[in-house]
Design a protein around this motif. Structure first.
Motif: not given
Lengths: 252, 309
Positions: B283-290
């Motif tokens: 989830x953190x990876x997704x958030x950071x990408x966004x």
């Protein structure tokens, strides 16, 4: 003859969209196709673009049979009713797209692309907005970007499919006068599809009226306004057409 | 369940200013302050009870016997094997289902294939069928007595109770996630941008790379996150086809259950905390990408503004 259709037919299932249409546009001419929805005018445009394939008949562009050419090889520019801008690209990148996707050998250098895009944005009076995204522009601005994008590939023929259909009346009026001026400047062979006969008569050199997959009549606005024996034409070309036709006569 | 993740960009690049604090409510919706507090309270209590508390208990239970015991449990070779296997399985299943999901969504929405309703229904099947049944079906196909059993045996290929079976079952169970995310999104976007690209001379691959893919990237990212979460967490189907051979075919969820059944709670919850952390990392990876995307875009607009002024 810049674009020539010879007995072109196209059906969708049972529905006959084009019924042996024969029709030609001269070099540098701006022709409007008008007619009610379902009369085949958009289909005709998409057939010229290669987005639809005709069932019978031939399309020639500059005398060359377009049958073996896909939409990307016909050197046409297409402008869609709802702009169809690439929503994730800036205005600049939208206009540059057609140049960037060329095969390496034919692709202009980065500097040439930048200067070509700048010129085009100037032409459509949007040079300040190159870094914006389409969603940040008004409808009229978006349509001018779409026009610049289509012109970027130096098309032999420009095809406009209800380009002002999604705009409000005031902007529509401005833009069609602007389009007429632009055409006088650029002089690229243009086919404009519209359901608004007033618009057609005001902008185009010649107007072709379509009805049930055929061209019911073709001529200048003045010629069309002189009336016709065809009852459909009588009702379709309303008073507004008459008036703008007469205006044209007065001007000349 | 179409999710639009991209918030509308601030017009003219002006970042939304400091939010006006506590907008007073609300002539338009009509709730009073009390009703508003109650609603917020219910939502928060619900979140705490069903999401916060379990997560907290996992870590609390894992650390009950001290940090040393926790890390000893994490160094257990069988657990490390289960972790590696889980990552391997997700590493195979997710990319395959991303490829399938994009292809299927493209075929259904842009390619106008016949039988699209059937294709959509088929792609939904793994969501409708219980994972245990899915596992059993795989056994019926690939087991010794299964349809392909004799053929597999003749060619000396073993699938049932191996890592291959775990991978296959996971692929089956996670198949719909990417496709389901993309189909409504691509349907809504239509084909005119692709048509515009083709009239501008772009090749099929260029259209996909430069137009279709960028337009679906946020939906795709969300699909990948869901798919990955399920791939790492899948229990039922994997439990049936793996044969639960300890240290060989046990993924993290299976290993956790084994430990739990053996009353080794510290180890069970230590392993659970690991799985929970994998989810948090995803989830953190997704958030950071966004976030990096939005930051880059805001910067671009700001630069543009500065150049103009």
């Amino acid at each position: 003859m810049s674009v020539a259709l010879e007995r072109v037919s196209k059906r969708f299932g049972e529905f006959v969209a084009l019924d042996e249409v024969t029709f030609g546009v001269d070099e540098g001419e701006l022709v409007a196709l008008v007619g009610p929805s379902g009369s085949g005018k958009s289909t005709l445009l998409r057939v010229v673009a290669g987005l639809e394939r005709q069932d019978a008949g031939a399309v020639r562009i500059h005398g060359e049979d377009a049958a073996p050419l896909g939409p990307g090889d016909r050197r046409i520019g297409f402008v869609f009713q709802h702009y169809a801008l690439f929503r994730h690209m800036t205005v600049f990148e939208n206009v540059a797209f057609g140049l960037r996707v060329r095969p390496r050998r034919e692709r202009p250098s980065a500097r040439e692309i930048t200067s070509a895009v700048k010129d085009l944005l100037q032409l459509v009076e949007l040079d300040a907005l190159g870094g914006r995204y389409p969603s940040e522009l008004s409808g009229g601005q978006q349509q001018r970007v779409a026009l610049a994008r289509a012109l970027a590939v130096q098309p032999r023929v420009l095809l406009l499919d209800e380009p002002f259909g999604a705009l409000d009346a005031r902007v529509r009026k401005q833009l069609r006068q602007w389009l007429r001026q632009l055409h006088d400047e650029v002089r690229v062979t243009t086919i404009l599809v519209t359901h608004d006969s007033e618009e057609a008569c005001e902008v185009a050199d010649r107007v072709a009226v379509m009805h049930e997959g055929r061209i019911a009549q073709i001529g200048t606005a003045a010629e069309l306004s002189r009336g016709s024996a065809n009852p459909f034409l009588e009702s379709f070309l309303s008073d507004s057409t008459r008036k703008s036709g007469e205006k044209k006569i007065n001007y000349h | 369940m179409s999710t639009t993740i991209v918030p509308p960009a601030p017009r003219h690049g002006i970042a939304p200013g400091p939010r006006t604090r506590q907008r007073p409510l609300t002539a338009t919706t009509g709730e009073g302050a009390t009703a508003r507090r109650i609603l917020i309270g219910i939502a928060l209590a619900y979140l705490f009870l069903f999401l916060g508390l379990p997560l907290f208990v996992v870590f609390q239970e894992a650390l009950k016997r001290g940090v040393a015991a926790y890390f000893t449990a994490l160094r257990e070779p069988e657990l490390l094997h289960a972790l590696r296997l889980t990552l391997l399985v997700a590493g195979i299943a997710v990319p395959l289902n991303v490829a399938f999901g994009i292809a299927a969504a493209w075929a259904i929405t842009k390619g106008k294939v016949r039988g699209r309703t059937l294709l959509v229904a088929l792609a939904d099947l793994p969501l409708a069928v219980s994972p245990v049944i899915a596992g059993l079906t795989f056994m019926l196909l690939f087991g010794m007595q299964g349809w392909f059993g004799p053929w597999l045996k003749a060619h000396d290929i073993r699938i049932a109770f191996t890592v291959s079976a775990v991978v296959l079952a996971t692929i089956f169970v996670t198949l719909p996630f990417v496709a389901r995310e993309l189909i409504p999104l691509m349907e809504e976007q239509g084909v005119t941008e692709e048509e515009a690209a083709v009239t501008l001379g772009a090749s099929g691959w260029q259209i996909f790379r430069r137009v279709t893919l960028p337009n679906i990237r946020w939906g795709l990212l969300y699909g990948v996150v869901l798919c990955n979460a399920r791939a790492m967490g899948e229990f039922g189907a994997v439990s049936v086809v793996s044969g639960r051979i300890r240290g060989q075919t046990t993924t993290l969820p299976l290993h956790i259950e084994i430990l739990y059944n053996e009353y080794d709670f510290t180890a069970a919850f230590a392993a659970s905390s690991l799985l929970a952390m994998l989810a948090v990392v995803t989830l953190a990876a997704k958030h950071l990408l966004e976030r990096s995307h939005h930051a880059a875009r805001a910067r671009l607009i700001r630069e543009q503004q500065e150049r103009q002024s």
